[in-house]
Design a protein around this motif. Structure first.
Motif, PDB file in Angstrom:
ATOM      1  N   ASN A 236       4.433  -7.384  20.338  1.00 54.95           N
ATOM      2  CA  ASN A 236       5.315  -6.484  21.155  1.00 54.95           C
ATOM      3  C   ASN A 236       6.642  -6.350  20.762  1.00 54.95           C
ATOM      4  N   SER A 237       7.326  -4.664  21.217  1.00 52.55           N
ATOM      5  CA  SER A 237       8.339  -4.195  20.547  1.00 52.55           C
ATOM      6  C   SER A 237       8.569  -4.112  18.862  1.00 52.55           C
ATOM      7  N   LEU A 238       7.085  -3.112  18.892  1.00 57.43           N
ATOM      8  CA  LEU A 238       6.420  -2.689  17.815  1.00 57.43           C
ATOM      9  C   LEU A 238       7.649  -1.423  16.776  1.00 57.43           C
ATOM     10  N   LYS A 239       7.035  -1.276  16.084  1.00 63.56           N
ATOM     11  CA  LYS A 239       7.420  -0.978  14.575  1.00 63.56           C
ATOM     12  C   LYS A 239       7.103   0.233  14.132  1.00 63.56           C
TER      13      LYS A 239
ATOM     14  N   TRP B 294     -13.366 -12.305   6.632  1.00 66.66           N
ATOM     15  CA  TRP B 294     -12.361 -11.513   7.219  1.00 66.66           C
ATOM     16  C   TRP B 294     -13.484 -10.893   8.213  1.00 66.66           C
ATOM     17  N   GLY B 295     -12.883  -9.746   8.892  1.00 65.10           N
ATOM     18  CA  GLY B 295     -13.115  -9.168   9.586  1.00 65.10           C
ATOM     19  C   GLY B 295     -12.397  -8.047   9.153  1.00 65.10           C
ATOM     20  N   GLN B 296     -13.696  -6.880   9.739  1.00 67.72           N
ATOM     21  CA  GLN B 296     -13.963  -5.327   8.972  1.00 67.72           C
ATOM     22  C   GLN B 296     -12.473  -4.977   9.488  1.00 67.72           C
ATOM     23  N   GLY B 297     -11.698  -5.130  10.396  1.00 71.95           N
ATOM     24  CA  GLY B 297     -10.133  -4.636  10.729  1.00 71.95           C
ATOM     25  C   GLY B 297     -10.169  -3.570  11.408  1.00 71.95           C
ATOM     26  N   THR B 298      -8.714  -3.214  12.348  1.00 73.61           N
ATOM     27  CA  THR B 298      -8.293  -2.532  13.174  1.00 73.61           C
ATOM     28  C   THR B 298      -7.549  -1.986  12.834  1.00 73.61           C
ATOM     29  N   GLN B 299      -7.353  -0.798  13.016  1.00 75.91           N
ATOM     30  CA  GLN B 299      -6.090   0.047  13.104  1.00 75.91           C
ATOM     31  C   GLN B 299      -4.854   0.429  14.436  1.00 75.91           C
ATOM     32  N   VAL B 300      -3.904  -0.510  13.128  1.00 76.87           N
ATOM     33  CA  VAL B 300      -2.669   0.155  14.445  1.00 76.87           C
ATOM     34  C   VAL B 300      -1.180   1.036  14.123  1.00 76.87           C
ATOM     35  N   THR B 301      -1.006   1.793  14.617  1.00 74.37           N
ATOM     36  CA  THR B 301      -0.278   3.228  14.280  1.00 74.37           C
ATOM     37  C   THR B 301       0.745   3.344  15.523  1.00 74.37           C
ATOM     38  N   VAL B 302       1.591   2.892  14.795  1.00 74.08           N
ATOM     39  CA  VAL B 302       2.971   2.898  15.503  1.00 74.08           C
ATOM     40  C   VAL B 302       4.106   4.087  15.540  1.00 74.08           C
TER      41      VAL B 302
ATOM     42  N   ASP C   6       8.219 -14.295   8.433  1.00 76.06           N
ATOM     43  CA  ASP C   6       9.299 -13.154   8.707  1.00 76.06           C
ATOM     44  C   ASP C   6       9.901 -12.001  10.292  1.00 76.06           C
ATOM     45  N   SER C   7       8.667 -10.842   9.076  1.00 76.75           N
ATOM     46  CA  SER C   7       9.087 -10.073   9.667  1.00 76.75           C
ATOM     47  C   SER C   7       8.643  -9.572  11.084  1.00 76.75           C
ATOM     48  N   VAL C   8       8.056 -10.413  11.584  1.00 77.37           N
ATOM     49  CA  VAL C   8       7.076 -10.238  13.359  1.00 77.37           C
ATOM     50  C   VAL C   8       7.826 -11.383  13.569  1.00 77.37           C
ATOM     51  N   LYS C   9       8.243 -12.780  13.527  1.00 82.41           N
ATOM     52  CA  LYS C   9       8.937 -13.825  14.040  1.00 82.41           C
ATOM     53  C   LYS C   9       9.888 -13.218  15.263  1.00 82.41           C
ATOM     54  N   GLY C  10       9.595 -13.989  16.820  1.00 84.28           N
ATOM     55  CA  GLY C  10       9.808 -13.696  17.512  1.00 84.28           C
ATOM     56  C   GLY C  10       9.472 -12.142  18.592  1.00 84.28           C
ATOM     57  N   ARG C  11       8.335 -11.560  17.824  1.00 85.45           N
ATOM     58  CA  ARG C  11       7.897  -9.992  18.211  1.00 85.45           C
ATOM     59  C   ARG C  11       6.127 -10.252  18.554  1.00 85.45           C
ATOM     60  N   PHE C  12       6.304 -11.037  17.756  1.00 88.76           N
ATOM     61  CA  PHE C  12       4.450 -11.724  18.003  1.00 88.76           C
ATOM     62  C   PHE C  12       4.211 -12.512  18.598  1.00 88.76           C
ATOM     63  N   THR C  13       3.303 -12.844  18.530  1.00 86.80           N
ATOM     64  CA  THR C  13       2.542 -13.691  18.814  1.00 86.80           C
ATOM     65  C   THR C  13       0.731 -14.424  18.871  1.00 86.80           C
ATOM     66  N   VAL C  14       0.864 -15.727  18.356  1.00 88.61           N
ATOM     67  CA  VAL C  14      -1.227 -15.723  17.910  1.00 88.61           C
ATOM     68  C   VAL C  14      -1.095 -16.599  19.208  1.00 88.61           C
ATOM     69  N   SER C  15      -2.016 -16.600  19.259  1.00 93.49           N
ATOM     70  CA  SER C  15      -3.020 -17.901  20.321  1.00 93.49           C
ATOM     71  C   SER C  15      -4.494 -17.731  20.572  1.00 93.49           C
ATOM     72  N   ARG C  16      -5.310 -18.835  20.398  1.00 96.60           N
ATOM     73  CA  ARG C  16      -6.354 -18.877  20.472  1.00 96.60           C
ATOM     74  C   ARG C  16      -7.080 -19.622  21.760  1.00 96.60           C
TER      75      ARG C  16
ATOM     76  N   GLN D 276       3.796   3.391  21.195  1.00 97.91           N
ATOM     77  CA  GLN D 276       4.663   4.323  20.833  1.00 97.91           C
ATOM     78  C   GLN D 276       5.906   2.900  19.963  1.00 97.91           C
ATOM     79  N   ALA D 277       7.331   3.581  18.868  1.00 92.58           N
ATOM     80  CA  ALA D 277       7.974   2.121  18.863  1.00 92.58           C
ATOM     81  C   ALA D 277       8.379   2.010  20.380  1.00 92.58           C
ATOM     82  N   GLY D 278       8.343   0.076  20.204  1.00 97.06           N
ATOM     83  CA  GLY D 278       8.761  -0.125  20.812  1.00 97.06           C
ATOM     84  C   GLY D 278       7.802  -0.781  22.385  1.00 97.06           C
ATOM     85  N   GLY D 279       6.759  -0.116  22.146  1.00 96.03           N
ATOM     86  CA  GLY D 279       5.501  -0.732  22.713  1.00 96.03           C
ATOM     87  C   GLY D 279       4.520  -2.233  22.522  1.00 96.03           C
ATOM     88  N   SER D 280       3.582  -2.481  22.960  1.00 96.68           N
ATOM     89  CA  SER D 280       2.877  -3.569  22.799  1.00 96.68           C
ATOM     90  C   SER D 280       1.749  -2.792  22.668  1.00 96.68           C
ATOM     91  N   LEU D 281       1.097  -3.935  22.144  1.00 99.81           N
ATOM     92  CA  LEU D 281      -0.123  -4.138  21.804  1.00 99.81           C
ATOM     93  C   LEU D 281      -1.440  -5.404  21.689  1.00 99.81           C
TER      94      LEU D 281
END
Length: 124
Positions: A84-87, A114-122, A62-72, A13-18
């Protein structure tokens, strides 16, 4: 040859996290900058964020800055995308990708693997 396998997508749901994971194998994975792109229906594939192999710095659209974080985790050969704070506008297929550039770029042509992709639905 680097193989990338994404996991962790789903419906939220909107506002949630994955958290997406991308397991990398083959080659010297820690020599690659790793990135995430996404593609929504009818739209071009766009850069989301990435992390450099050289110094571990990350950069974001810019559209995800402050909401998404990449780490390895080099020991696990895995890169993560914490969302976070998904829209509803974040709904897309998310792709993990690798480049030999010292820093992740926003251009799809710079990425060889490239990977095969994974679906994210908000949902709203």
């Amino acid at each position: 040859q680097v193989q990338l396998v994404e996991s962790g997508g789903g419906l939220v749901q909107a506002g949630g996290s994955l958290r997406l994971s991308c397991a990398a194998s083959g080659g010297t994975v820690r020599s690659y900058s790793l990135g995430w792109f996404r593609q929504a229906p009818g739209k071009e594939r766009e850069f989301v964020g990435g992390i450099a192999w050289s110094d571990g710095r990350s950069n974001y659209a810019d559209s995800v800055k402050g909401r998404f974080t990449v780490s390895r985790d080099n020991a696990k050969n895995t890169v993560y995308l914490q969302m976070n704070s998904l829209k509803p506008d974040d709904t897309a297929v998310y792709y993990c990708t690798a480049t030999l550039h010292p820093y992740p770029t926003g251009r799809t042509v710079d990425y060889a693997y490239w990977g095969q992709g994974t679906q994210v639905t908000v949902s709203s």
